[in-house]
Design a protein around this motif. Structure first.
Motif, short mmCIF file in Angstrom:
data_model
loop_
_atom_site.label_atom_id
_atom_site.label_comp_id
_atom_site.label_asym_id
_atom_site.label_seq_id
_atom_site.Cartn_x
_atom_site.Cartn_y
_atom_site.Cartn_z
N MET A 1 -0.91 -1.27 -1.08
CA MET A 1 -1.40 -1.64 -2.39
C MET A 1 -1.08 -3.08 -2.77
O MET A 1 -1.71 -3.70 -3.59
CB MET A 1 -0.80 -0.71 -3.47
N ALA A 2 0.00 -3.63 -2.17
CA ALA A 2 0.37 -4.99 -2.56
C ALA A 2 0.98 -5.73 -1.39
O ALA A 2 1.71 -5.15 -0.59
CB ALA A 2 1.37 -4.94 -3.72
N SER A 3 0.67 -7.00 -1.27
CA SER A 3 1.26 -7.80 -0.21
C SER A 3 2.50 -8.50 -0.76
O SER A 3 2.72 -8.56 -1.96
CB SER A 3 0.23 -8.82 0.28
N ALA A 4 3.31 -9.05 0.11
CA ALA A 4 4.56 -9.65 -0.36
C ALA A 4 4.52 -11.18 -0.30
O ALA A 4 3.89 -11.76 0.56
CB ALA A 4 5.71 -9.14 0.51
N THR A 5 5.15 -11.80 -1.25
CA THR A 5 5.25 -13.26 -1.23
C THR A 5 6.49 -13.65 -0.44
O THR A 5 7.24 -12.80 -0.01
CB THR A 5 5.40 -13.82 -2.66
N SER A 6 6.67 -14.96 -0.31
CA SER A 6 7.83 -15.44 0.43
C SER A 6 9.13 -15.08 -0.29
O SER A 6 10.18 -15.00 0.30
CB SER A 6 7.74 -16.96 0.61
N THR A 7 9.02 -14.85 -1.61
CA THR A 7 10.22 -14.49 -2.37
C THR A 7 10.45 -12.98 -2.35
O THR A 7 11.39 -12.49 -2.96
CB THR A 7 10.11 -14.95 -3.83
N GLY A 8 9.54 -12.26 -1.67
CA GLY A 8 9.71 -10.83 -1.57
C GLY A 8 9.10 -10.03 -2.68
O GLY A 8 9.05 -8.81 -2.63
N LYS A 9 8.59 -10.71 -3.71
CA LYS A 9 7.95 -9.98 -4.80
C LYS A 9 6.56 -9.53 -4.36
O LYS A 9 5.84 -10.29 -3.73
CB LYS A 9 7.79 -10.88 -6.03
N PRO A 10 6.18 -8.30 -4.72
CA PRO A 10 4.85 -7.84 -4.34
C PRO A 10 3.79 -8.50 -5.20
O PRO A 10 4.01 -8.76 -6.38
CB PRO A 10 4.91 -6.34 -4.61
N VAL A 11 2.65 -8.78 -4.61
CA VAL A 11 1.52 -9.33 -5.35
C VAL A 11 0.59 -8.18 -5.66
O VAL A 11 -0.04 -7.62 -4.75
CB VAL A 11 0.78 -10.41 -4.53
N SER A 12 0.51 -7.80 -6.91
CA SER A 12 -0.27 -6.61 -7.26
C SER A 12 -1.75 -6.79 -6.92
O SER A 12 -2.29 -7.88 -7.01
CB SER A 12 -0.10 -6.29 -8.74
N THR A 13 -2.34 -5.68 -6.53
CA THR A 13 -3.76 -5.70 -6.18
C THR A 13 -4.63 -5.54 -7.42
O THR A 13 -4.14 -5.16 -8.48
CB THR A 13 -4.10 -4.55 -5.23
N LEU A 14 -5.90 -5.84 -7.27
CA LEU A 14 -6.85 -5.68 -8.37
C LEU A 14 -6.81 -4.25 -8.90
O LEU A 14 -6.71 -4.01 -10.10
CB LEU A 14 -8.26 -6.01 -7.89
N ASP A 15 -6.88 -3.29 -7.96
CA ASP A 15 -7.04 -1.89 -8.38
C ASP A 15 -5.74 -1.20 -8.79
O ASP A 15 -5.73 0.00 -8.99
CB ASP A 15 -7.77 -1.10 -7.29
N SER A 16 -4.68 -1.95 -8.90
CA SER A 16 -3.44 -1.34 -9.38
C SER A 16 -3.37 -1.39 -10.91
O SER A 16 -2.46 -0.82 -11.51
CB SER A 16 -2.22 -2.06 -8.79
N HIS A 17 -4.33 -2.07 -11.52
CA HIS A 17 -4.31 -2.22 -12.97
C HIS A 17 -5.26 -1.26 -13.68
O HIS A 17 -6.42 -1.14 -13.29
CB HIS A 17 -4.66 -3.66 -13.35
N LEU A 18 -4.75 -0.64 -14.70
CA LEU A 18 -5.59 0.24 -15.51
C LEU A 18 -6.72 -0.56 -16.14
O LEU A 18 -7.85 -0.09 -16.27
CB LEU A 18 -4.72 0.91 -16.57
N GLY A 19 -6.41 -1.81 -16.52
CA GLY A 19 -7.43 -2.68 -17.11
C GLY A 19 -8.61 -2.88 -16.17
O GLY A 19 -9.77 -2.91 -16.60
N PHE A 20 -8.30 -3.00 -14.89
CA PHE A 20 -9.36 -3.13 -13.88
C PHE A 20 -10.26 -1.91 -13.88
O PHE A 20 -11.49 -2.02 -13.91
CB PHE A 20 -8.72 -3.30 -12.50
N TRP A 21 -9.66 -0.73 -13.89
CA TRP A 21 -10.45 0.50 -13.81
C TRP A 21 -11.26 0.76 -15.06
O TRP A 21 -12.40 1.23 -15.00
CB TRP A 21 -9.53 1.70 -13.48
N LEU A 22 -10.69 0.44 -16.20
CA LEU A 22 -11.44 0.61 -17.45
C LEU A 22 -12.68 -0.27 -17.42
O LEU A 22 -13.77 0.15 -17.77
CB LEU A 22 -10.58 0.25 -18.66
N ARG A 23 -12.48 -1.51 -17.00
CA ARG A 23 -13.60 -2.44 -16.97
C ARG A 23 -14.63 -2.02 -15.93
O ARG A 23 -15.83 -2.11 -16.15
CB ARG A 23 -13.06 -3.84 -16.67
N TYR A 24 -14.11 -1.55 -14.81
CA TYR A 24 -14.96 -1.10 -13.72
C TYR A 24 -15.90 -0.01 -14.20
O TYR A 24 -17.14 -0.11 -14.10
CB TYR A 24 -14.06 -0.59 -12.59
N VAL A 25 -15.32 1.05 -14.74
CA VAL A 25 -16.13 2.18 -15.20
C VAL A 25 -16.96 1.80 -16.43
O VAL A 25 -18.16 2.08 -16.50
CB VAL A 25 -15.22 3.39 -15.51
#
Lengths: 157, 157
Positions: free
Chosen positions: A1-25
Motif C-alpha cells: 500500500m505504501a513505499s518507503a522514503t529514505s527516512t523510513g516513513k511510508p509514502v501513502s498511496t492514493l487509494d489509502s485515503h477516504l477522500g480519494f474514494w469519496l471523490r472516486y465514487v
DNA sequence: TATTGTTATACTCTATAACTATA
DNA sequence: TATAGTTATAGAGTATAACAATA
C-alpha cells in the motif's frame, strides 16, 4: 500500500485515503446523473436551482446565491439559461425595484418531479444493492461531517 | 422532506439522495485538498500523476492515460506542465521511437512524500473524528460500489 | 495503415470585477 | 454610498480532432 522514503516513513498511496474514494465514487455517480438530466435538457446546477425554487417560491437571485453557494454572476447566468428554456420568469420586485422575484413556469413545475425521479433512479442504480439502513447510516455519516466542519451551502461545483 | 404532485407522488428533495451527500462532502474535501497542494505548486491532477509515477517508474503517457482515465491530449498537457516545473523528464523510448519514457526528477521524488503527507492531513482533518474501523468500513463500501459498477480509472475530473 | 504523442480549438463551469439601476 | 443584478473577461480543466513522426 505504501513505499518507503529514505527516512523510513511510508509514502501513502492514493487509494489509502477516504477522500480519494469519496471523490472516486462521487464523480461517477454525479457524472451519470449529469448525463441523465442533460437528456432532459438541464445541467446539474440548473436542476439544483429548479428543485430549490420548486420548494421555495418567490425566491430572489440573492436567495439562490446563498443557497447554492455561488457568486451572483454565476446565478445570473443559470437563471438566464433557465428563462431561455421557459422554465422560469424573472419579474422586478414591487417592493424593491432592484430585486427580482423568480417564479417557475408550469413547464418547470411539470419537469421538476420528472427530474426528481431521475435523481431517485440514479441513487437506486448506484446504491440499490445496499440496505435502506446502510444507506441511511451513510447519509448520517455525511451529515455528521457536514456538521463537524460547518459546511453550509449546496455545493454545485 | 418531499412535496406532493397533483398525482400524489412525492417529489424527492435534493438531500434525500445519498449521491447528493457524497458529492456535497466530497467536493469540500477535494476543494480543501486542492488548496493545500496548490500551495505546494501542483494541481490535483498533477498530484495524481506524480503519485502514480512515483510507484510505477518508466511509465509512458499511454500508461498514464489508462490509469488516470483521461484523453491523451489532457495527459500531454499535464506532463508538459510537470516538466516545466522540473518534476519529470520525457525521453524518447529506445525501443519504439514514437513512445516516451517518463521519469521523475529528484525534486519530484522529494516532493511526492510531502504531498502524500498533505493528503494524509486532509483525510485526518475531515475524517479524524471517526474510528479507524468506521473509516475502513467506509472505504470498503466505496470499493464495493466500484466493483459492482465496474468502475476502473482514477477519476481526476 | 495503425499508433504515439502534440497542438489547435472549443466548451463548460465558475470567479472577479466593472458596470447599471435602484435605494 | 450601498445593494441587486448584468455582463465582460479570464482561467481551469477537459474533450475532440487534425496533425507529425514513427511503426
Amino acid at each position: 500500500m505504501a513505499s518507503a522514503t529514505s527516512t523510513g516513513k511510508p509514502v501513502s498511496t492514493l487509494d489509502s485515503h477516504l477522500g480519494f474514494w469519496l471523490r472516486y465514487v462521487s464523480n461517477y455517480v454525479s457524472a451519470c446523473f449529469e448525463k441523465s438530466v442533460e437528456a432532459a435538457g438541464v445541467s446539474i446546477s440548473e436542476w439544483v436551482a429548479l428543485r430549490t425554487l420548486y420548494s421555495k417560491t418567490d425566491s430572489t437571485p440573492a436567495d439562490l446565491m446563498c443557497e447554492l453557494g455561488m457568486t451572483k454572476g454565476a446565478i445570473s447566468k443559470i437563471l438566464a439559461s433557465l428563462e431561455k428554456k421557459e422554465l422560469l420568469r424573472r419579474e422586478t420586485s414591487l417592493v424593491d425595484r432592484r430585486a427580482q422575484q423568480i417564479s417557475l413556469t408550469r413547464k418547470a413545475k411539470n419537469l421538476v418531479p420528472k427530474l426528481a425521479a431521475l435523481a431517485d433512479q440514479n441513487d437506486e442504480k448506484f446504491f440499490g444493492h445496499m440496505s435502506p439502513q446502510q444507506r441511511m447510516d451513510l447519509i448520517a455519516i455525511m451529515q455528521e461531517i457536514t456538521c463537524v466542519h460547518g459546511l453550509k451551502e449546496i455545493p454545485v461545483k
